[in-house]
Design an enzyme around this catalytic site. Structure first.
Site, PDB file in Angstrom:
ATOM      1  CB  CYS A 145     -33.051  -3.480 -19.790  1.00  0.00           C
ATOM      2  SG  CYS A 145     -33.863  -2.239 -20.810  1.00  0.00           S
ATOM      3  CD  GLU A 178     -35.888  -0.068 -25.061  1.00  0.00           C
ATOM      4  OE1 GLU A 178     -34.665   0.157 -25.006  1.00  0.00           O
ATOM      5  OE2 GLU A 178     -36.587  -0.303 -24.045  1.00  0.00           O
ATOM      6  NE  ARG A 218     -29.919   3.734 -23.925  1.00  0.00           N
ATOM      7  CZ  ARG A 218     -29.365   3.665 -22.724  1.00  0.00           C
ATOM      8  NH1 ARG A 218     -28.099   4.065 -22.555  1.00  0.00           N
ATOM      9  NH2 ARG A 218     -30.032   3.208 -21.675  1.00  0.00           N
ATOM     10  NE  ARG A 240     -31.020  -0.346 -24.415  1.00  0.00           N
ATOM     11  CZ  ARG A 240     -29.737  -0.362 -24.087  1.00  0.00           C
ATOM     12  NH1 ARG A 240     -28.853  -0.847 -24.958  1.00  0.00           N
ATOM     13  NH2 ARG A 240     -29.329   0.085 -22.922  1.00  0.00           N
TER      14      ARG A 240
END
Length: 628
Positions: free
Chosen positions: A150, A197, A241, A243
């Site tokens: 990430c 992801e 959160r 994503r």
């Protein structure tokens, strides 16, 4: 304290799931589940939460097996950049079996292996650094899962790297190009589907150009049917959160994100906090580490010190006065928290649990962080608090992954139903799970030789007996000849890589880091160039010095079968010349980069690419060559 009585829940679960599936979900072996079921061993109190979670997913798993026998895997998957296995857990809930894991961080690996184990009955490979692992050595699989790093794309990561004067995104030399390791494995193994992801900021990074490149690679270069959506974890856990989830299928499908089941009213913080009313379950693997069951309170070490609390209040006030939004986040039982980050171990400022008026707030405990990310209480936390906070801050919301997997399953099932068992993966350099498992952490060296064409779930056939070695004098040297028979030699030769070699991957990575966009192995062009840059009307070949007969130190004529090799190398040279002439006739500029320009301690691949980039930018000159 009132320990839960999950025996009835186990009986309900056995009506829908096999003992093997239950064992995989709760992190035990089949024998332990069997003893629970027969009453030979009492069911532990911690089992209740895991079984309730499994039963909630029962309606989402069509065709869940029943009976005492272990059902075959519904599909096989690889888990790349696995972290602590949140994506894996979501896909295992729908009958998947992991055949390979890649995770380089030693602390994450420790947590992962503690919860999933090293191997299963049919083999499982654990690889550290995926960048040094040949794509052809990845076991055949139906689904590729990857939460590629990430930090290069997140707001926090970009801010930190800007402050330190470091590059970010695809310019980052350590993480930004790891997406291309995902791409090269997809290109080699051609799984039926993939699930990627990343942070939401991936969409806006570099004004959207980063995400455009990712879509271009997945759709245009790899040819997958790609769908993406930003999902907020608050539907399943009390945490904001967001994503981005990217799902891809090898064939066109009618997949739609509208099939997602996202509860409108998600849980609140109280649902994951330690319970001080005496009902907090006793987890043998946690003991009293996070919660004092006798005193019915969270361990005092998680309450902020007076100095840290005073500092956070002063820091927040300073930024409020300046009109900034920085500050701590105080959370109450009815709250939905901010995003848990990997820096939570520093001061816990993004999520501070209110403990009453006049009292200092506290951090979440690592067990509460696990719950906040949707992990069951059966998940073992065997690392330090600092490492645990980092791991959960970098993880996924597991129930989101489970729901995404459920949404993908009908389309994956339809694709797999078209192929016979054991031959689901597209044909490539096949390697069995058992072969890959033996690689362990070892870095691949010369593995191309002796690859047996075995099916996915069969051990490789035994090689034929090798003939006695004989020796011959050639040109004053002693050379070994006829050490293998003709069939073995043919198999060895067919295993030598012709595409996606290490020199090619290196040049592609360095070019992309400089901002160049290109296509790979364009079959429509003469000679099928390794890299094609349509914008510059340029075709690039990255040649191995031996196979293309280069006059350099890396080329030596084989001592055996000299006529065969002279004919073969001559044909290769003639084909190269023919392809270059045909490209020039079509108006293409041609570049050839020889292996010798890249290999050796004194070589500088970056300088080679700098020269190539200068040649491309001038858009003048029909020929470029890099050699030692």
């Amino acid at each position: 304290m009132h320990p839960a009585q999950p025996r009835d829940l186990l009986a309900q679960a056995r009506q829908r799931f096999t003992q093997q599936q239950i064992a995989a979900h709760v992190g035990k072996d089949v024998k332990t589940v069997r003893r629970w079921e027969k009453g030979e061993t009492p069911c532990p109190a911690m089992l209740e939460a895991a079984l309730r979670e499994l039963l909630r997913s029962a309606e989402s798993v069509p065709g869940a097996a029943s009976g005492a026998g272990a059902a075959p895997a519904r599909f096989r998957f690889v888990d790349l950049f696995a972290g602590i296995g949140g994506i894996r857990m979501g896909f295992e809930a729908h009958g998947g079996r992991c055949v390979m894991t890649s995770e380089w961080n030693p602390f994450s690996k420790k947590t992962y292996l503690e919860n999933y184990g090293q191997t299963d009955a049919e083999g499982h490979a654990f690889v550290g650094d995926i960048t040094a692992f040949e794509a052809a050595d990845v076991p055949d699989h139906d689904v590729l899962l990857a939460g590629f790093p990430c930090q290069p794309f997140s707001i926090a990561g970009v801010s930190k790297k800007n402050a330190l004067g470091r590059p970010h995104g695809f310019e980052c030399t350590t993480q930004g190009t790891l997406f291309f390791d995902v791409a090269r494995i997809i290109a080699e193994k051609r799984p039926a589907a993939f699930l990627l992801e990343n942070v939401k900021n991936l969409l806006s990074h570099d004004k959207g150009r980063t995400f455009d490149v990712i879509l271009q690679v997945l759709r245009d270069e790899l040819g997958y049917d790609v769908h993406y959506r930003v999902i907020d974890g608050r539907h399943f856990t009390p945490q904001h959160r967001e994503r981005i989830i990217i799902a891809g299928f090898r064939e066109p499908t009618d997949f739609s994100w509208d099939a997602l089941g996202l509860p409108e009213d998600g849980p609140r913080l109280a649902s994951i906090l330690h319970r001080t009313d005496g009902s907090e379950p006793v987890l043998p693997w946690d003991g009293e580490r996070f919660f004092d069951h006798t005193a019915r309170r969270v361990q005092p070490k998680y309450t902020l010190t007076p100095g840290l609390w005073a500092y956070l209040q002063q820091y927040a006030e300073k930024h409020r006065a300046a009109g900034n939004g920085f500050g701590y986040g105080l959370a109450f039982p009815e709250s939905v928290t901010r995003t848990l980050s990997a820096r939570y171990h520093k001061d816990g400022s993004e999520i501070l649990v209110h403990q009453g008026e006049g009292l200092r707030p506290r951090r979440l405990t690592p067990r509460e962080c696990a719950r906040l990310m949707g992990f069951p209480d059966t998940f073992r936390i065997t690392v330090s608090d600092t490492q645990a906070y980092r791991q959960f801050g970098n993880s996924v919301v597991m129930p989101v992954m489970r729901e995404v997997a459920r949404t993908m399953m009908p389309h994956l099932d339809a694709m797999l139903a078209k192929a016979p068992a054991g031959k689901r993966a597209a044909k490539s350099g096949k390697k069995s799970v058992e072969e890959a498992a033996t690689l362990g952490e070892a870095q691949p060296a010369a593995k191309a030789a002796a690859k047996a064409p075995a099916a996915a779930h069969q051990p490789p056939p035994k090689p034929p007996p090798r003939p006695e070695r004989t020796f011959a004098h050639t040109s004053g040297r002693i050379s070994m000849v006829d050490v293998v028979d003709a069939a073995t030699r043919s198999r060895m030769m067919s295993g030598i890589r012709g595409r996606n070699t290490k020199p090619e991957i290196l040049i592609r990575s360095l070019l992309h880091r400089r901002g160049f966009r290109f296509r790979l192995d364009v079959r429509e062009l003469p000679g099928r160039p390794d890299i094609v840059l349509p914008r510059y009307r340029a075709a690039v070949f990255v040649h191995g010095c031996f196979w293309h007969g280069h006059d350099c130190a890396l080329f030596k004529w084989p001592a055996t079968r000299p006529e065969f090799w002279r004919d073969k190398i001559a044909r290769n040279r003639a084909n190269d010349a023919k392809a270059i002439a045909a490209l020039a006739a079509q108006g293409w500029r041609v570049a050839v980069i020889w292996e010798c320009a890249l290999r050796g301690a004194s070589r500088d691949p970056q300088a080679v690419v700098d020269r190539l980039a200068a040649w491309l930018a001038t858009e003048q000159g029909a020929w470029f060559e890099a050699r030692a």
